[in-house]
Design an enzyme around this catalytic site. Structure first.
Site, PDB file in Angstrom:
ATOM      1  N   LYS A 182     -10.508  -4.144  -4.270  1.00  0.00           N
ATOM      2  CA  LYS A 182     -11.271  -2.903  -4.458  1.00  0.00           C
ATOM      3  C   LYS A 182     -10.433  -1.851  -5.153  1.00  0.00           C
ATOM      4  O   LYS A 182     -10.959  -0.948  -5.773  1.00  0.00           O
ATOM      5  CB  LYS A 182     -11.667  -2.333  -3.091  1.00  0.00           C
ATOM      6  CG  LYS A 182     -12.657  -3.158  -2.314  1.00  0.00           C
ATOM      7  CD  LYS A 182     -12.806  -2.558  -0.918  1.00  0.00           C
ATOM      8  CE  LYS A 182     -13.542  -3.498  -0.003  1.00  0.00           C
ATOM      9  NZ  LYS A 182     -13.433  -3.112   1.405  1.00  0.00           N
ATOM     10  N   LYS A 184      -4.721 -10.615  -6.808  1.00  0.00           N
ATOM     11  CA  LYS A 184      -5.901 -10.750  -5.941  1.00  0.00           C
ATOM     12  C   LYS A 184      -7.029  -9.845  -6.435  1.00  0.00           C
ATOM     13  O   LYS A 184      -6.780  -8.726  -6.876  1.00  0.00           O
ATOM     14  CB  LYS A 184      -5.479 -10.322  -4.529  1.00  0.00           C
ATOM     15  CG  LYS A 184      -6.432 -10.689  -3.436  1.00  0.00           C
ATOM     16  CD  LYS A 184      -5.897 -10.215  -2.092  1.00  0.00           C
ATOM     17  CE  LYS A 184      -5.958  -8.703  -1.965  1.00  0.00           C
ATOM     18  NZ  LYS A 184      -5.653  -8.195  -0.613  1.00  0.00           N
ATOM     19  N   LYS A 195       0.811  -1.226   0.000  1.00  0.00           N
ATOM     20  CA  LYS A 195       0.000   0.000   0.000  1.00  0.00           C
ATOM     21  C   LYS A 195       0.839   1.268   0.000  1.00  0.00           C
ATOM     22  O   LYS A 195       0.340   2.328  -0.367  1.00  0.00           O
ATOM     23  CB  LYS A 195      -0.959   0.006   1.201  1.00  0.00           C
ATOM     24  CG  LYS A 195      -2.099  -0.981   1.045  1.00  0.00           C
ATOM     25  CD  LYS A 195      -3.194  -0.715   2.047  1.00  0.00           C
ATOM     26  CE  LYS A 195      -4.358  -1.669   1.846  1.00  0.00           C
ATOM     27  NZ  LYS A 195      -5.382  -1.531   2.882  1.00  0.00           N
TER      28      LYS A 195
HETATM   29  P1  TYM Z   1     -10.710  -6.074   3.941  1.00  0.00           P
HETATM   30  O1  TYM Z   1     -11.711  -5.005   4.171  1.00  0.00           O
HETATM   31  O2  TYM Z   1      -9.625  -5.845   2.956  1.00  0.00           O
HETATM   32  O3  TYM Z   1     -11.432  -7.401   3.501  1.00  0.00           O
HETATM   33  C1  TYM Z   1     -12.511  -7.943   4.244  1.00  0.00           C
HETATM   34  C2  TYM Z   1     -12.447  -9.463   4.207  1.00  0.00           C
HETATM   35  O4  TYM Z   1     -12.484  -9.934   2.866  1.00  0.00           O
HETATM   36  C3  TYM Z   1     -11.390 -10.818   2.632  1.00  0.00           C
HETATM   37  N1  TYM Z   1     -10.935 -10.657   1.235  1.00  0.00           N
HETATM   38  C4  TYM Z   1     -10.792 -11.663   0.370  1.00  0.00           C
HETATM   39  N2  TYM Z   1     -10.994 -12.983   0.498  1.00  0.00           N
HETATM   40  C5  TYM Z   1     -10.770 -13.755  -0.594  1.00  0.00           C
HETATM   41  N3  TYM Z   1     -10.352 -13.256  -1.792  1.00  0.00           N
HETATM   42  C6  TYM Z   1     -10.120 -11.937  -1.962  1.00  0.00           C
HETATM   43  N4  TYM Z   1      -9.739 -11.463  -3.137  1.00  0.00           N
HETATM   44  C7  TYM Z   1     -10.346 -11.073  -0.844  1.00  0.00           C
HETATM   45  N5  TYM Z   1     -10.241  -9.724  -0.658  1.00  0.00           N
HETATM   46  C8  TYM Z   1     -10.597  -9.496   0.615  1.00  0.00           C
HETATM   47  C9  TYM Z   1     -10.323 -10.376   3.604  1.00  0.00           C
HETATM   48  O5  TYM Z   1      -9.397 -11.397   3.866  1.00  0.00           O
HETATM   49  C10 TYM Z   1     -11.139 -10.007   4.809  1.00  0.00           C
HETATM   50  O6  TYM Z   1     -11.435 -11.143   5.597  1.00  0.00           O
HETATM   51  N6  TYM Z   1      -7.611  -5.770   7.795  1.00  0.00           N
HETATM   52  C11 TYM Z   1      -8.910  -6.249   7.401  1.00  0.00           C
HETATM   53  C12 TYM Z   1     -10.053  -5.666   8.199  1.00  0.00           C
HETATM   54  C13 TYM Z   1      -9.937  -5.815   9.672  1.00  0.00           C
HETATM   55  C14 TYM Z   1     -10.121  -7.022  10.400  1.00  0.00           C
HETATM   56  C15 TYM Z   1      -9.971  -6.658  11.766  1.00  0.00           C
HETATM   57  C16 TYM Z   1     -10.401  -8.330  10.046  1.00  0.00           C
HETATM   58  C17 TYM Z   1      -9.692  -4.840  10.578  1.00  0.00           C
HETATM   59  N7  TYM Z   1      -9.708  -5.333  11.829  1.00  0.00           N
HETATM   60  C18 TYM Z   1     -10.065  -7.619  12.768  1.00  0.00           C
HETATM   61  C19 TYM Z   1     -10.495  -9.289  11.059  1.00  0.00           C
HETATM   62  C20 TYM Z   1     -10.333  -8.929  12.394  1.00  0.00           C
HETATM   63  C21 TYM Z   1      -9.130  -5.874   5.954  1.00  0.00           C
HETATM   64  O7  TYM Z   1      -8.556  -4.951   5.441  1.00  0.00           O
HETATM   65  O8  TYM Z   1     -10.098  -6.545   5.337  1.00  0.00           O
END
Ligand code: TYM
Length: 333
Positions: A198, A195, A111
């Protein structure tokens, strides 16, 4: 006692990766666990956001949770910034997180790419510590996420361990990642080695949870493939990232395995397979999209659900924060 915590960032639209890698599993887990599902709005601030757009996105992610099948009574659904203990614990944990651990985080490297080293903001670097705080403030034992969050979860475990050792007690449970289902890493429809994300500049790289049936059909029709017919066994997908991705998406949406999908489509070309995939994707996603639209039309109802969720989350988090303050030697009045 087992407790689940997980969250999604309210940055742009949710996509099929978020759904198959996380949200769908959360819906299944609500039957067996006490679950807390958060819209992590403070994490969204680590990249520039337009305030009005952010406000909308927070509500839209909450709507997606509910539209996908999370029951706001059975689960706690809230936005992170509404429970200040998350940010407070994050500070305390940051005092137990060596820079060397954070320097290893690949997501920060990705990032902050293209930026001068000193221009990346502190919040982006500290992001995984806030994520650890999200989980640990609720003493969650299990965290269902997609594969890309594995490294962050390892850090959360390490920070929990460092805190426990520093104060000589087993206060925080070490949270277990739950990386579930066939589609733990959904890839871009334009490039099977990247991957689905967004932040990809091409909207054709992903299926958004708000896409209508025509858009889904178009994106799947245009999805990159290779000239070979589909293989008859899973091993045949090895060096074929785009084929592997589409077969994986099919398997996850159909609640079956890649082997089953190949037993049905192996030896055929992509066009017939893609037609079936369009029908399946529309069939699974359209009811969620429709429900999401209804919910986002009623902001007051979403706000009511989030407020109630925040009260319930705060009751758990404040109690733990008080205990942590006592452990580390801060005065409370
Ligand atoms: P975020 O918002 O990027 O994504 C949310 C969830 O979606 C999953 N994900 C995917 N799974 C499979 N294939 C993909 N291409 C894909 N893109 C996203 C992510 O693995 C995630 O589970 N850091 C985290 C948010 C967060 C969080 C937490 C999660 C903040 N605090 C505490 C768990 C516990 C994030 O950016 O997710």
């Amino acid at each position: 006692m087992n407790r689940i915590f997980s969250g999604m960032q309210p940055t742009r639209q949710l996509h099929l990766g978020n759904y198959l890698g996380a949200l769908r599993n959360w819906v299944a887990l609500q039957n067996d666990y006490e679950c807390i599902y958060c819209v992590v709005d403070l994490h969204a601030l680590t990249l520039p956001q337009e305030p009005d757009v952010l406000r909308n996105n927070i509500r839209e992610v909450a709507a997606a949770y509910i539209a996908a099948g999370l029951d706001p009574e059975r689960n706690i659904i809230f936005n992170q910034s509404a429970v200040s203990a998350h940010a407070e614990l994050s500070w305390i944990l940051s005092c137990h997180a060596p820079l060397g651990w954070l320097n290893r985080m690949t997501q920060f490297k990705e990032k902050s790419q293209g930026k001068q080293a000193n221009d990346a903001v502190l919040g982006l670097f500290a992001y995984p510590v806030l994520m650890a705080a999200d989980i640990l403030i609720h003493k969650a034992t299990h965290v269902p996420v997609g594969e890309d969050q594995k490294q962050h979860l390892e850090l959360a475990r390490d920070v929990a361990g460092a805190f426990n050792r520093a104060y000589g007690q087993d206060y925080f449970p070490l949270p277990e990642p739950q990386i579930l289902g066939e589609a733990t890493r959904v890839m871009s429809l334009r490039d099977g080695t990247k991957k689905m994300s967004k932040s990809d500049t091409s909207d054709y790289s992903r299926i958004n949870m708000t896409d209508d049936a025509d858009t889904i059909a178009q994106k799947i029709r245009k999805a990159k493939t290779d000239p070979e017919p589909l293989p008859t066994a899973v091993e045949g997908l090895a060096a074929r990232p785009e084929a592997d991705n589409l077969v994986t998406i099919f398997a996850a949406l159909a609640d079956t395995s890649r082997a089953d999908v190949l037993a049905r489509f192996g030896g055929q070309n992509f066009s017939g397979f893609k037609k079936e995939l369009v029908d399946l994707a529309v069939d699974r996603l359209a009811p969620i999209t429709t429900r999401m639209r209804e919910l986002t039309g009623d902001k007051a109802e979403i706000d009511r659900i989030l407020k109630r969720g925040a009260e319930r989350a705060d009751a758990i988090a404040s109690r733990h924060l008080a205990e942590v303050k006592d452990i580390v030697g801060l005065l409370r009045f």
